[in-house]
Each structure stands twice: as C-alpha cells, then as structure tokens.
Scaffold this active site. Sequence first.
Site, mmCIF file in Angstrom:
data_model
loop_
_atom_site.group_PDB
_atom_site.id
_atom_site.type_symbol
_atom_site.label_atom_id
_atom_site.label_comp_id
_atom_site.label_asym_id
_atom_site.label_seq_id
_atom_site.Cartn_x
_atom_site.Cartn_y
_atom_site.Cartn_z
ATOM 1 N NE ARG A 185 43.290 51.150 41.722
ATOM 2 C CZ ARG A 185 42.629 49.986 41.771
ATOM 3 N NH1 ARG A 185 41.900 49.680 42.824
ATOM 4 N NH2 ARG A 185 42.743 49.094 40.796
ATOM 5 C CG HIS A 234 45.204 45.286 43.986
ATOM 6 N ND1 HIS A 234 44.985 45.577 42.655
ATOM 7 C CD2 HIS A 234 44.090 45.708 44.648
ATOM 8 C CE1 HIS A 234 43.790 46.141 42.527
ATOM 9 N NE2 HIS A 234 43.228 46.233 43.710
ATOM 10 C CG ASP A 240 42.808 44.606 51.937
ATOM 11 O OD1 ASP A 240 41.603 44.917 51.781
ATOM 12 O OD2 ASP A 240 43.393 43.792 51.184
HETATM 13 N N1 CP Z 1 40.402 48.377 45.657
HETATM 14 C C1 CP Z 1 39.877 47.636 44.677
HETATM 15 O O1 CP Z 1 40.571 47.005 43.880
HETATM 16 O O2 CP Z 1 38.519 47.669 44.639
HETATM 17 P P1 CP Z 1 37.602 46.777 43.693
HETATM 18 O O3 CP Z 1 37.688 45.354 44.176
HETATM 19 O O4 CP Z 1 36.226 47.361 43.863
HETATM 20 O O5 CP Z 1 38.089 46.894 42.280
HETATM 21 N N1 NVA Z 2 42.737 41.856 49.503
HETATM 22 C C1 NVA Z 2 41.479 42.165 48.885
HETATM 23 C C2 NVA Z 2 41.604 43.400 48.055
HETATM 24 C C3 NVA Z 2 40.354 43.836 47.371
HETATM 25 C C4 NVA Z 2 40.550 45.044 46.529
HETATM 26 C C5 NVA Z 2 41.017 40.984 48.042
HETATM 27 O O1 NVA Z 2 41.855 40.395 47.346
HETATM 28 O O2 NVA Z 2 39.833 40.656 48.086
#
Ligand code: CP
Ligand code: NVA
Length: 318
Positions: free
Chosen positions: A303, A141, A235
């Site tokens: 972000r 990410h 997370d």
């Molecule tokens: N943190 C993040 O990527 O959030 P969303 O899944 O809402 O985009």
């Molecule tokens: N690890 C989480 C992050 C969400 C922004 C997922 O992949 O669902």
Amino acid sequence: MDLSSQSISSQLSNLNGCDYISCSDLKSEQISALLELATQLKKGNRRIDLGNRVLGLLFSKASTRTRVSFQVAIARLGGQTIDLSLQATQVGRGEPVRDTARVLSRYCDVLAIRTYSNDEILNYAKWASIPIINALTDLEHPCQALADFLTIKEVFGSFDGLKLSYIGDGNNVANSLMICGAILGVDVHIASPKGFEPLSLIIKQAKALAGSASRIEISNDPLEVVEGAHVVYTDVWASMGQEKEQLQRKDSFQGFTVDKSLMAKSHKDSIVLHCLPAHRGEEISEEVFESNASKIFDQAENRLHVQQALLAALLGGL
Ligand code: CP
Ligand code: NVA
C-alpha cells in the site's frame, strides 16, 4: 516488463492533476508504470522529492493501513499530512461538500477521502481544484487494488494466464479487483452467496473492460470458482457500515470460508491475499491465514509503495 524511468514518466505524465476515484480511471499502461515505479521506490532505486506538498486525509470511517501508509508515503516524498477527522471539522456539522472542497483546495495539494457514498467523493472531485484520491467508498477501494496487483506481480512475475478467485462478499474490494483485473488482462472469478454478488453495473463495466483479453465470471459456488486459481482473495463478510448485518451475514456466508479444503482445489502454487482487517474463523481460517501471512503482509506493505507512486504521479513529480 521492466520500464525505464523515462518511459515511466511518459506513461504517467497525463495523470498530473488528475483524480483517482476508480481503477477505471487508469489505462493498463498507466497501471503497469505505477507498479514499476512502486517497485523502484520499494527497492530504493528511485527517490522523488516533491517539496513540501500537503496531503489532507478526510476519513469518515476507521483505517489503519490506508491512513498510515498515505502519511508515510507523502513524508517520504518530502511532504506532510493534515489528518482531518469528521468530528474536528465542520464537515461533521453538515458544511456542504461543495464548500469544504473549495476551501481545502486552497490549503492542501491533494486530498485522500474515505467515505460511504461514492457520489460524495465524485462531488468532492467536482468542486475541488486539487487531485482527489478514493481511500475507500462503499463502491470501490482502488488504492488497495494497486497494492494487490503489485503483490501478485512480485510473486508470479507477470499477469499472463493468471486466474484470481475472490471468495466472499461482492463489496468495494471485489469491485476494484474485478475492474483492475479486467484492465490488466487477468481472469477474475467471484464466488458470493446469492444476494451478495457484486453490482451488475460493475460486472458489466468489468466485462466491457476485459473484452476478449480475460474472463470475468460470477458464481454462487466457491468450489467451482477456486478451481485452479493462482490467487485466492477474500475480505470481511460485513464491511464498515454493515455492522448491524454481521450476525445474519454469518449465516448467509456459510461455506464461503477460505480454508484448507477449499485451498486444496486451487493451483499448486497458489497464494492467498486479504486486504485486512481479517476475521479469522469467518472469511478465512486461522491456518490458511497464518500459512499465507508473509504474502498478506507484503500486500499491506505494498500500500505504501503504490500510494507513493500514485501521489508522485498525481502531483506531477516525475
Ligand atoms: N485494507 C485497508 O484499507 O485497511 P484499513 O481499513 O486499515 O485502511
Ligand atoms: N470491505 C471492507 C474493506 C476494509 C479495508 C470494508 O469496506 O469495510
């Protein structure tokens, strides 16, 4: 480190037309320049008009922050978004990536893609003739990590001597934090239950990037890992696509909740970050979440600013 607009432009000029799939696509100086540009944009010290450029959003998973912050970011740069859901396109009916990528390259100027497989996004990058941005895959990410390190820089002023401790699942967010932290010279320590550690391939990559400049450590002991941490990060225990494992994971992750007793071991000036969405009572206690809410929502706001800087760089607007 404050960079002038000229030095930001020269650091970022090489990114014009590039993809951003992994944090490892960026060098330390480029990340610093992106964070500096994001700060200027955030403070209103810099305006960038890219003209009417079009950002296509191709998302196979849910999103609030990534979707909306990209939409607002391109709008502030004078452009617009096309929101492409799987169901509304032929992608959902199996049109191959190599065709979709070539078609969308004829309409859009840049694509942000959220999907499961990292190989799929690499395949888009192979076939598209426009920049491809990873808006989250199961592996990384990278846009989130830029916002995370901007937030850390805002709080601590620099990255020197910082320890970031990530408590929880060795997932996409953990992978990008490790890689980005390694590039920036930040110590990143991860505590995951046995069997939920980050992939050894990513650990190896992060350690190689860190060299002797910082430490990348993996452990199964959250108490040991949180010791002296300046940034404590967590997370969800079950990411998107792992919903069926949610109950079983709750058992496996017992002892990995970021709560007051765990935080007592961290540095006295520590902050807690969370990429959101959060599951209070699982990876983070209500109390710890709310007492760190101002930083967590700064992180979410960031972000927007880092992605505005990223779009400007990839679209050659500097
Ligand atoms: N943190 C993040 O990527 O959030 P969303 O899944 O809402 O985009
Ligand atoms: N690890 C989480 C992050 C969400 C922004 C997922 O992949 O669902």
